[in-house]
Design a protein around this motif. Structure first.
Motif, mmCIF file in Angstrom:
data_model
loop_
_atom_site.group_PDB
_atom_site.id
_atom_site.type_symbol
_atom_site.label_atom_id
_atom_site.label_comp_id
_atom_site.label_asym_id
_atom_site.label_seq_id
_atom_site.Cartn_x
_atom_site.Cartn_y
_atom_site.Cartn_z
ATOM 1 N N VAL A 1 76.811 71.949 -45.882
ATOM 2 C CA VAL A 1 77.486 72.924 -45.015
ATOM 3 C C VAL A 1 78.662 72.213 -44.347
ATOM 4 C CG1 VAL A 1 77.273 74.378 -42.962
ATOM 5 C CG2 VAL A 1 75.372 74.224 -44.596
ATOM 6 N N VAL A 2 79.858 72.722 -44.565
ATOM 7 C CA VAL A 2 81.070 72.145 -43.987
ATOM 8 C C VAL A 2 81.556 73.068 -42.876
ATOM 9 C CG1 VAL A 2 83.438 71.376 -44.415
ATOM 10 C CG2 VAL A 2 81.684 71.061 -46.177
ATOM 11 N N LEU A 3 81.667 72.523 -41.676
ATOM 12 C CA LEU A 3 82.078 73.303 -40.514
ATOM 13 C C LEU A 3 83.442 72.826 -40.024
ATOM 14 C CD1 LEU A 3 81.578 75.343 -38.205
ATOM 15 C CD2 LEU A 3 80.268 73.560 -37.043
ATOM 16 N N ASP A 4 84.394 73.733 -39.971
ATOM 17 C CA ASP A 4 85.701 73.467 -39.364
ATOM 18 C C ASP A 4 85.630 74.032 -37.948
ATOM 19 O OD1 ASP A 4 88.355 73.056 -38.751
ATOM 20 O OD2 ASP A 4 89.125 74.646 -40.048
ATOM 21 N N PRO A 5 85.393 73.199 -36.940
ATOM 22 C CA PRO A 5 85.110 73.705 -35.589
ATOM 23 C C PRO A 5 86.376 74.077 -34.829
ATOM 24 C CG PRO A 5 85.035 71.331 -35.565
ATOM 25 C CD PRO A 5 85.345 71.729 -36.990
ATOM 26 N N VAL A 6 87.010 75.154 -35.270
ATOM 27 C CA VAL A 6 88.273 75.568 -34.672
ATOM 28 C C VAL A 6 88.008 76.152 -33.288
ATOM 29 C CG1 VAL A 6 90.355 76.938 -34.982
ATOM 30 C CG2 VAL A 6 89.102 76.120 -36.984
ATOM 31 N N THR B 1 92.417 74.474 -45.220
ATOM 32 C CA THR B 1 92.597 73.945 -46.575
ATOM 33 C C THR B 1 91.732 72.720 -46.793
ATOM 34 O OG1 THR B 1 94.877 74.771 -46.595
ATOM 35 C CG2 THR B 1 94.309 73.085 -48.213
ATOM 36 N N LEU B 2 91.751 71.796 -45.841
ATOM 37 C CA LEU B 2 90.982 70.561 -45.980
ATOM 38 C C LEU B 2 89.481 70.840 -45.997
ATOM 39 C CD1 LEU B 2 90.690 67.502 -46.080
ATOM 40 C CD2 LEU B 2 90.955 67.476 -43.577
ATOM 41 N N ALA B 3 88.991 71.595 -45.033
ATOM 42 C CA ALA B 3 87.555 71.860 -44.959
ATOM 43 C C ALA B 3 87.054 72.613 -46.184
ATOM 44 C CB ALA B 3 87.236 72.635 -43.679
ATOM 45 N N ALA B 4 87.824 73.587 -46.646
ATOM 46 C CA ALA B 4 87.417 74.362 -47.823
ATOM 47 C C ALA B 4 87.403 73.487 -49.070
ATOM 48 C CB ALA B 4 88.353 75.553 -48.014
ATOM 49 N N ALA B 5 88.393 72.607 -49.194
ATOM 50 C CA ALA B 5 88.429 71.705 -50.349
ATOM 51 C C ALA B 5 87.242 70.752 -50.330
ATOM 52 C CB ALA B 5 89.743 70.932 -50.369
ATOM 53 N N ILE B 6 86.859 70.260 -49.151
ATOM 54 C CA ILE B 6 85.678 69.402 -49.048
ATOM 55 C C ILE B 6 84.432 70.147 -49.517
ATOM 56 C CG2 ILE B 6 84.136 68.195 -47.450
ATOM 57 C CD1 ILE B 6 86.629 67.653 -45.700
ATOM 58 N N ALA B 7 84.268 71.384 -49.045
ATOM 59 C CA ALA B 7 83.104 72.175 -49.443
ATOM 60 C C ALA B 7 83.071 72.387 -50.951
ATOM 61 C CB ALA B 7 83.112 73.513 -48.715
ATOM 62 N N ALA B 8 84.230 72.664 -51.541
ATOM 63 C CA ALA B 8 84.292 72.891 -52.983
ATOM 64 C C ALA B 8 83.956 71.626 -53.760
ATOM 65 C CB ALA B 8 85.675 73.401 -53.370
ATOM 66 N N ASP C 1 91.005 79.503 -47.531
ATOM 67 C CA ASP C 1 89.750 79.032 -48.114
ATOM 68 C C ASP C 1 89.640 79.407 -49.590
ATOM 69 O OD1 ASP C 1 89.046 78.061 -45.619
ATOM 70 O OD2 ASP C 1 87.900 79.855 -45.082
ATOM 71 N N ILE C 2 89.957 80.653 -49.911
ATOM 72 C CA ILE C 2 89.851 81.110 -51.295
ATOM 73 C C ILE C 2 90.768 80.283 -52.192
ATOM 74 C CG2 ILE C 2 90.320 83.034 -52.861
ATOM 75 C CD1 ILE C 2 89.514 84.923 -50.563
ATOM 76 N N GLY C 3 92.010 80.055 -51.749
ATOM 77 C CA GLY C 3 92.952 79.296 -52.563
ATOM 78 C C GLY C 3 92.531 77.851 -52.750
ATOM 79 N N ALA C 4 92.094 77.199 -51.672
ATOM 80 C CA ALA C 4 91.727 75.787 -51.757
ATOM 81 C C ALA C 4 90.461 75.586 -52.583
ATOM 82 C CB ALA C 4 91.538 75.209 -50.356
ATOM 83 N N ILE C 5 89.513 76.501 -52.457
ATOM 84 C CA ILE C 5 88.272 76.391 -53.225
ATOM 85 C C ILE C 5 88.534 76.620 -54.703
ATOM 86 C CG2 ILE C 5 86.047 77.555 -53.632
ATOM 87 C CD1 ILE C 5 85.924 77.912 -50.524
ATOM 88 N N ALA C 6 89.330 77.629 -55.019
ATOM 89 C CA ALA C 6 89.666 77.888 -56.419
ATOM 90 C C ALA C 6 90.403 76.702 -57.037
ATOM 91 C CB ALA C 6 90.521 79.148 -56.533
ATOM 92 N N ALA C 7 91.236 76.056 -56.245
ATOM 93 C CA ALA C 7 92.015 74.923 -56.743
ATOM 94 C C ALA C 7 91.135 73.753 -57.157
ATOM 95 C CB ALA C 7 93.013 74.465 -55.688
ATOM 96 N N GLN C 8 89.917 73.674 -56.603
ATOM 97 C CA GLN C 8 88.997 72.590 -56.975
ATOM 98 C C GLN C 8 88.105 72.967 -58.157
ATOM 99 O OE1 GLN C 8 89.807 69.962 -55.067
ATOM 100 N NE2 GLN C 8 91.090 71.464 -54.004
ATOM 101 N N GLY C 9 88.275 74.193 -58.661
ATOM 102 C CA GLY C 9 87.443 74.632 -59.772
ATOM 103 C C GLY C 9 86.139 75.267 -59.349
ATOM 104 N N ALA C 10 86.067 75.717 -58.098
ATOM 105 C CA ALA C 10 84.891 76.439 -57.607
ATOM 106 C C ALA C 10 85.292 77.871 -57.255
ATOM 107 C CB ALA C 10 84.283 75.726 -56.403
ATOM 108 N N HIS C 11 84.314 78.676 -56.850
ATOM 109 C CA HIS C 11 84.577 80.086 -56.545
ATOM 110 C C HIS C 11 84.110 80.407 -55.133
ATOM 111 C CE1 HIS C 11 85.084 84.398 -57.143
ATOM 112 N NE2 HIS C 11 83.862 84.574 -56.685
ATOM 113 N N ALA C 12 84.969 81.062 -54.354
ATOM 114 C CA ALA C 12 84.631 81.433 -52.980
ATOM 115 C C ALA C 12 83.926 82.781 -52.940
ATOM 116 C CB ALA C 12 85.893 81.481 -52.127
ATOM 117 N N LEU C 13 82.874 82.848 -52.114
ATOM 118 C CA LEU C 13 82.218 84.109 -51.779
ATOM 119 C C LEU C 13 82.574 84.377 -50.318
ATOM 120 C CD1 LEU C 13 78.683 83.311 -53.285
ATOM 121 C CD2 LEU C 13 80.523 84.614 -54.386
#
Length: 264
Positions: A106-111, A198-205, A23-35
């Protein structure tokens, strides 16, 4: 201007391939910051999950409370809650955030299980997710998960087709307002650890950065496909997506949603 923040609830994968690390990597890659708020500690490698230990619910809530008090959260991404109690605590955080911003995505990855069917929490995974399903703006289930969850009125649902057969992976969007669209991506050889994260985090970002839902879905899919195409091995078994910044992996082009060919 500040970098948009995405509040993340997900498990810690010590192999570094899925969960919070992805999540941290995919969000950063879109130019956003993960908390990042860790929901569970796991014993796993790039192939199997051997144990999942939910974090203390009160600790999870305290971590989130400090973050939402301090930062302007522009989107939320949720992976495994680890337990029903943790899901209920996350739902309470979402209620607070939605009171401030009713349109907060809110993006939910229902694993519900790992790719090998390993459990990712205590008790029934679908029961644990129940407090969060109705709060999701975008749900990103794979084909087996979509079958178990069923229709969710009011949510955008992107059903990913990686579990299907054939030379292409088809992802189907069922929009909250009746929209519908499909994307088809060339099926890549091998298996990948953390592709759904990766996909869900990128969508959120992308949503945090102001993209509309359809644009966010398209850009995040293109990014995820590129990350899988450039994946690397850390040992036998599943490969790790290379989560480079989006401007490096997809400079000014994205794969055509049907042919996979690069287009402006």
């Amino acid at each position: 201007m500040t970098t948009p923040c995405v509040l993340v609830f997900a498990g810690l994968d010590p192999s570094g391939g899925a969960g919070i690390a992805a999540d941290i990597g995919a969000i950063a890659a879109q130019g956003a910051h993960a908390l990042p708020v860790v929901t569970a500690l796991t014993v796993q490698d790039n192939n199997r999950v051997h144990e999942v230990v939910p974090v203390n619910t009160a600790l999870l809530a305290r971590q989130a409370a400090v973050l939402v008090e301090r930062f302007a959260v522009k989107a939320v991404k949720i992976g495994i809650p680890g337990s029903r109690a943790n899901a209920e605590a996350i739902a309470a955080v979402l209620a607070l955030l939605r009171a401030r911003d009713p349109a907060l995505p809110v993006v939910l990855d229902p694993v519900l299980a790992s790719g090998h069917g390993d459990l990712l929490g205590h008790g029934d995974a679908l029961h644990a997710l129940a407090p969060l399903l109705a709060l999701a703006t975008v749900l990103v289930p794979n084909l087996p998960e979509a079958g178990r969850i069923g229709p969710l009125p009011g949510a955008h649902v992107l059903v990913t087709g990686g579990h299907g057969a054939g030379d292409a992976v088809r992802n189907d969007w069922h929009g909250a307002g009746g929209e519908a669209r499909s994307w088809s991506w060339p099926r890549l050889a091998g298996q990948f650890h953390g592709s759904g994260c990766t996909l869900a985090a990128a969508i959120a970002a992308r949503l945090a950065r102001g993209d509309g839902v359809e644009q966010a879905l398209e850009r995040a899919q293109a990014y995820c496909h590129a990350a899988l195409a450039q994946s690397f091995a850390i040992g036998p078994g599943q490969r790790i997506p290379r989560r480079q910044p989006a401007f490096e992996t997809i400079p000014f082009e994205t794969p055509h949603p049907t042919t996979g060919a690069m287009q402006p």
